[in-house]
Design an enzyme around this catalytic site. Structure first.
Site, mmCIF file in Angstrom:
data_model
loop_
_atom_site.group_PDB
_atom_site.id
_atom_site.type_symbol
_atom_site.label_atom_id
_atom_site.label_comp_id
_atom_site.label_asym_id
_atom_site.label_seq_id
_atom_site.Cartn_x
_atom_site.Cartn_y
_atom_site.Cartn_z
ATOM 1 N N LYS A 74 5.726 6.143 8.157
ATOM 2 C CA LYS A 74 6.250 5.027 7.357
ATOM 3 C C LYS A 74 7.468 5.411 6.502
ATOM 4 O O LYS A 74 8.324 4.581 6.241
ATOM 5 C CB LYS A 74 5.150 4.456 6.451
ATOM 6 C CG LYS A 74 4.117 3.629 7.200
ATOM 7 C CD LYS A 74 3.145 2.976 6.237
ATOM 8 C CE LYS A 74 2.108 2.171 6.993
ATOM 9 N NZ LYS A 74 1.245 1.396 6.100
ATOM 10 N N ASP A 110 3.326 -4.638 3.857
ATOM 11 C CA ASP A 110 2.030 -4.216 3.302
ATOM 12 C C ASP A 110 1.795 -4.804 1.901
ATOM 13 O O ASP A 110 0.703 -5.272 1.589
ATOM 14 C CB ASP A 110 1.968 -2.680 3.191
ATOM 15 C CG ASP A 110 1.622 -2.009 4.521
ATOM 16 O OD1 ASP A 110 0.999 -2.659 5.384
ATOM 17 O OD2 ASP A 110 1.987 -0.830 4.686
#
Ligand code: NAP
Length: 292
Positions: A74, A110
């Site tokens: 990420k 997210d």
């Protein structure tokens, strides 16, 4: 979509991670593509950390339309992209990449997924809320960014390694005047904070292997306090079990997983996934796996 329906026009999406075989994203994204009538498929790609740059170059060359990014890529994927959306810059991580005419744009869904799940699954507003956020890794960083954007009134970040919290908080200090930020160690210092806390969020990996969070005395929380555990596998962690034993409303991170996926879908297809489709696909998959 069945295999005989794949043609030269079929759009390809995917997820990169290592390992990636456990990811539930293919289940929910493929069902959402099918229900929306989109000629596309979503495929998992296992990419070892030392192959990330080659993999991203390959995805670009193959004109993959978009992909998700999961652990451990990420952060490492960020310099390999052409542009970062504000959500990715603030969260310091990318979980969704959109291929816009050959330019790879990194986003982070997210944080918004977490806020949506807190509101919908926990029935808790974030604006004006006093939050204790446990953890200082990637998930905590995304959560902190989202909590600040949603104007939580305060966030106390608690972590085993305090130096990681200091690093995390220093990059947020001045940007969000409506959210008071500070850090705490577990134990006595945290115990003084809990009686004036509305929401506790676990953003550590504690619970995935059945671990308790030591030094977090849930009994000190007020009756109205709520608990959000980002861990969703297992569905019931020791934190959730303890919260229920104290009569506190508590949920796991399943809703966040679904909500971040819905936001990724909307970025790729410029229309939202049909309501409830991703959650339904995961529910069906998990209940059939439990029976098998
Ligand atoms: P990460 O970057 O590796 O961070 C791990 C965090 O857990 C750190 O704060 C670390 O503390 C803490 N930790 C690990 N082992 C510990 C221990 N034994 N005792 C105390 N603290 C410990 O991982 P991440 O990407 O942030 O992910 C964290 C969790 O969030 C994972 O369970 C992941 O599955 C979940 N998550 C869920 C979703 C969702 O959609 N529901 C999305 C993203 C992440 P130190 O700094 O002290 O090492």
């Amino acid at each position: 979509m069945t295999i005989d329906m794949i043609t030269g026009k079929t759009k390809i999406y995917g997820i990169i991670g290592f390992p990636v075989h456990h990811s539930l994203s293919p289940i929910m994204q493929n069902m959402a593509l099918h229900v929306a009538g989109i000629d596309g498929v979503y495929v998992p790609f296992a990419v070892a950390p030392d192959q990330l740059a080659e993999a991203v170059a390959g995805l670009r060359a193959l004109q993959i339309c978009g992909f998700n990014v999961t652990i451990p890529h990420k952060v490492a994927v960020m310099p390999l992209l052409d542009e970062l959306a504000p959500t990715a810059v603030l969260a310091g991580a990318v979980n969704t990449v959109v291929n816009q005419s050959g330019r790879l744009i990194g986003h982070n869904t997210d944080g918004d997924g977490l806020i949506a799940s807190i509101v919908n699954d926990l029935g808790c507003q974030v604006t004006g809320t006093r939050v204790v956020l446990i953890g200082a890794g990637g998930a905590a960083r995304g959560a902190l960014a989202a909590l600040c954007r949603a104007e939580a009134s305060s966030v106390v970040v608690v972590n085993r390694t305090l130096s990681s919290v200091e690093t995390l908080l220093s990059s947020f200090a001045s940007g969000f005047p409506k959210t008071k930020l500070r850090f705490s160690a577990f134990g006595e210092q945290l115990s003084e904070i809990l009686p004036s806390t509305d929401l506790v969020i676990n953003a550590t990996s504690l619970g995935m292997a059945g671990e308790k969070i030591e030094g977090l005395a849930l009994a000190l929380l007020p009756d109205h306090a709520k608990v959000y555990d980002m861990v969703y596998n297992p569905a019931v962690t020791p934190l959730l079990r303890d919260a229920c034993a104290y009569g506190l409303k508590a949920v796991n991170g399943f809703g966040m997983l679904v909500a971040q996926g819905e936001r990724a879908f909307a970025l790729w297809h410029t229309k939202p996934a049909d309501s409830g489709v991703m959650r339904g696909a995961l529910d069906a998959f998990l209940s059939s796996s439990a029976k098998a």
